[in-house]
Motif scaffolding. Structure first.
Motif, PDB file in Angstrom:
ATOM      1  N   ASP A 154       7.495   0.101   2.884  1.00  0.00           N
ATOM      2  CA  ASP A 154       8.803   0.324   2.264  1.00  0.00           C
ATOM      3  C   ASP A 154       9.121   1.817   2.172  1.00  0.00           C
ATOM      4  O   ASP A 154      10.263   2.249   2.433  1.00  0.00           O
ATOM      5  CB  ASP A 154       8.841  -0.307   0.874  1.00  0.00           C
ATOM      6  N   GLN A 155       8.111   2.611   1.784  1.00  0.00           N
ATOM      7  CA  GLN A 155       8.326   4.057   1.694  1.00  0.00           C
ATOM      8  C   GLN A 155       8.605   4.655   3.067  1.00  0.00           C
ATOM      9  O   GLN A 155       9.453   5.550   3.218  1.00  0.00           O
ATOM     10  CB  GLN A 155       7.107   4.718   1.053  1.00  0.00           C
ATOM     11  N   LEU A 159      11.976   6.506   4.360  1.00  0.00           N
ATOM     12  CA  LEU A 159      11.932   7.852   4.933  1.00  0.00           C
ATOM     13  C   LEU A 159      12.653   7.893   6.275  1.00  0.00           C
ATOM     14  O   LEU A 159      13.422   8.825   6.566  1.00  0.00           O
ATOM     15  CB  LEU A 159      10.477   8.289   5.099  1.00  0.00           C
ATOM     16  N   LEU A 160      12.426   6.876   7.103  1.00  0.00           N
ATOM     17  CA  LEU A 160      13.016   6.863   8.437  1.00  0.00           C
ATOM     18  C   LEU A 160      14.525   6.624   8.404  1.00  0.00           C
ATOM     19  O   LEU A 160      15.234   6.959   9.350  1.00  0.00           O
ATOM     20  CB  LEU A 160      12.333   5.786   9.293  1.00  0.00           C
ATOM     21  N   ARG A 161      15.017   6.006   7.337  1.00  0.00           N
ATOM     22  CA  ARG A 161      16.447   5.721   7.237  1.00  0.00           C
ATOM     23  C   ARG A 161      17.260   6.904   6.733  1.00  0.00           C
ATOM     24  O   ARG A 161      18.486   6.892   6.798  1.00  0.00           O
ATOM     25  CB  ARG A 161      16.667   4.527   6.308  1.00  0.00           C
ATOM     26  N   ARG A 166      14.063  14.163  11.981  1.00  0.00           N
ATOM     27  CA  ARG A 166      13.696  14.513  13.349  1.00  0.00           C
ATOM     28  C   ARG A 166      12.262  14.060  13.605  1.00  0.00           C
ATOM     29  O   ARG A 166      11.412  14.143  12.717  1.00  0.00           O
ATOM     30  CB  ARG A 166      13.832  16.021  13.582  1.00  0.00           C
ATOM     31  N   THR A 167      12.009  13.619  14.813  1.00  0.00           N
ATOM     32  CA  THR A 167      10.697  13.091  15.187  1.00  0.00           C
ATOM     33  C   THR A 167      10.127  13.916  16.334  1.00  0.00           C
ATOM     34  O   THR A 167      10.835  14.220  17.308  1.00  0.00           O
ATOM     35  CB  THR A 167      10.800  11.615  15.610  1.00  0.00           C
ATOM     36  N   MET A 181      -0.146  11.736  18.036  1.00  0.00           N
ATOM     37  CA  MET A 181       0.423  11.493  16.718  1.00  0.00           C
ATOM     38  C   MET A 181       1.921  11.781  16.738  1.00  0.00           C
ATOM     39  O   MET A 181       2.426  12.454  17.637  1.00  0.00           O
ATOM     40  CB  MET A 181      -0.256  12.364  15.654  1.00  0.00           C
ATOM     41  N   LEU A 182       2.606  11.226  15.735  1.00  0.00           N
ATOM     42  CA  LEU A 182       4.030  11.484  15.554  1.00  0.00           C
ATOM     43  C   LEU A 182       4.240  12.280  14.274  1.00  0.00           C
ATOM     44  O   LEU A 182       3.561  12.047  13.264  1.00  0.00           O
ATOM     45  CB  LEU A 182       4.814  10.172  15.480  1.00  0.00           C
ATOM     46  N   LEU A 183       5.200  13.183  14.318  1.00  0.00           N
ATOM     47  CA  LEU A 183       5.543  14.006  13.157  1.00  0.00           C
ATOM     48  C   LEU A 183       6.997  13.721  12.789  1.00  0.00           C
ATOM     49  O   LEU A 183       7.891  13.749  13.630  1.00  0.00           O
ATOM     50  CB  LEU A 183       5.365  15.491  13.482  1.00  0.00           C
ATOM     51  N   PHE A 184       7.237  13.412  11.502  1.00  0.00           N
ATOM     52  CA  PHE A 184       8.579  13.158  10.990  1.00  0.00           C
ATOM     53  C   PHE A 184       8.955  14.290  10.035  1.00  0.00           C
ATOM     54  O   PHE A 184       8.254  14.531   9.042  1.00  0.00           O
ATOM     55  CB  PHE A 184       8.632  11.810  10.262  1.00  0.00           C
ATOM     56  N   TRP A 185      10.073  14.954  10.345  1.00  0.00           N
ATOM     57  CA  TRP A 185      10.534  16.071   9.496  1.00  0.00           C
ATOM     58  C   TRP A 185      12.012  15.854   9.189  1.00  0.00           C
ATOM     59  O   TRP A 185      12.837  15.727  10.090  1.00  0.00           O
ATOM     60  CB  TRP A 185      10.328  17.396  10.220  1.00  0.00           C
ATOM     61  N   ASN A 186      12.309  15.790   7.895  1.00  0.00           N
ATOM     62  CA  ASN A 186      13.697  15.642   7.468  1.00  0.00           C
ATOM     63  C   ASN A 186      14.237  17.029   7.145  1.00  0.00           C
ATOM     64  O   ASN A 186      13.793  17.667   6.178  1.00  0.00           O
ATOM     65  CB  ASN A 186      13.799  14.727   6.248  1.00  0.00           C
ATOM     66  N   THR A 187      15.179  17.487   7.932  1.00  0.00           N
ATOM     67  CA  THR A 187      15.712  18.843   7.759  1.00  0.00           C
ATOM     68  C   THR A 187      16.597  18.975   6.529  1.00  0.00           C
ATOM     69  O   THR A 187      16.936  20.100   6.133  1.00  0.00           O
ATOM     70  CB  THR A 187      16.522  19.244   9.013  1.00  0.00           C
ATOM     71  N   GLN A 188      16.979  17.833   5.924  1.00  0.00           N
ATOM     72  CA  GLN A 188      17.817  17.895   4.728  1.00  0.00           C
ATOM     73  C   GLN A 188      16.982  17.801   3.452  1.00  0.00           C
ATOM     74  O   GLN A 188      17.196  18.567   2.515  1.00  0.00           O
ATOM     75  CB  GLN A 188      18.864  16.770   4.761  1.00  0.00           C
ATOM     76  N   THR A 189      16.039  16.852   3.408  1.00  0.00           N
ATOM     77  CA  THR A 189      15.193  16.707   2.218  1.00  0.00           C
ATOM     78  C   THR A 189      13.931  17.547   2.314  1.00  0.00           C
ATOM     79  O   THR A 189      13.202  17.687   1.330  1.00  0.00           O
ATOM     80  CB  THR A 189      14.805  15.238   2.033  1.00  0.00           C
TER      81      THR A 189
END
Length: 272
Positions: A154-155, A159-161, A166-167, A181-189
């Motif tokens: 769920d978390q 996060l992805l929504r 950016r991935t 590996m994959l890296l997820f970075w949210n440029t807003q949060t």
């Protein structure tokens, strides 16, 4: 000490029946004074055996008492001379008494065998109950794990929504050719998370550490583990407001203020 295994070993039944050695007897008495579960089991076994013996006890014929009294002589007060009479050696061969004792001995043997059967059934039921409890504990542990995985999913979905995500795909260099590996970075949060597909396992005192490169300088972006269990996403406890590239190194557990370049495993530029 595993009290359940000790109770299920059968030594308590042997103790109650009086067929243990002196060392085993002392051991049971010592442990029963320390562990209430063993004392309770001893009391229950003793009570069961006593109740069973009383329930199936056989009163001897009244004529036996009269016969014994006729063969005994008691001294009368005031006599100076003690008359000694020889004890009868031969047991009366009356068929009635012989049959009575044979029947009594047979019933006693049957009671003993039946008592062991009851104790065996009790042990079997206790083992079944213990097995059921173990299965229940295992199911509860699996349920907790499923709930944790659901919470993690769920978390991750939340996060992805989020907008601004950016991935990046990071691949290992010659030191970790199978690293992926994959890296997820949210440029807003400014939140960062990783999803490890394959990385070499590390010793207990080591962890992987993520770095964000800003104007050529490495900035700590958090540590993570080399786990690919259910492909779970690991959220890092650092915020990344800006990054020109991302890199991964191996550091001591808890992270390092500066990267160890000799352990650099992957680097990926951030394209605008």
């Amino acid at each position: 000490m595993n009290v359940t295994e000790y109770i299920a070993s059968g030594i308590l039944e042997s103790y109650v029946m009086g067929v243990v050695s002196d060392q085993e007897r002392r051991e049971v008495e010592c442990l029963s004074s320390v562990y209430p579960e063993i004392r309770q089991e001893l009391d229950q076994l003793s009570s069961t055996l006593e109740s069973y013996a009383l329930l199936h006890s056989i009163e001897p014929p009244v004529s036996i008492k009269t016969k014994l009294l006729e063969q005994l002589t008691f001294d009368e007060p005031g006599k100076q001379e003690t008359i000694i009479r020889p004890m009868p050696v031969d047991i009366p061969s009356s068929p009635t008494y012989r049959i009575t004792w044979i029947v009594a001995a047979s019933v006693g043997l049957l009671l003993l065998v039946f008592s062991f059967f009851l104790f065996s059934q009790l042990r079997t039921n206790q083992k079944t109950l213990a097995s059921t409890r173990n299965v229940n504990q295992s199911l509860q542990s699996q349920l907790r794990q499923l709930r944790e995985n659901q919470l993690q999913s769920d978390q991750t979905l939340a996060l992805l929504r989020q907008p601004g995500l950016r991935t990046f795909a990071l691949h290992g260099n010659e030191k970790a050719p199978q690293g992926n590996m994959l890296l997820f970075w949210n440029t807003q949060t400014h939140q960062v998370a990783v999803q490890v597909h394959s990385l070499p396992p590390l010793p207990a005192d080591k962890q992987y550490q993520l770095w964000s490169m800003v104007d050529g300088k490495p900035v700590d972006a958090g540590v993570f583990n080399a786990t690919n269990e259910n492909q779970l996403v690991q959220r890092l406890n650092r915020s990344v407001t800006r990054a020109d590239a991302f890199a991964v190194t191996i550091e001591k557990r808890g992270g390092s203020p500066t990267p160890t370049l000799s352990t650099l495993l992957a680097i990926e530029p951030v394209k605008s």
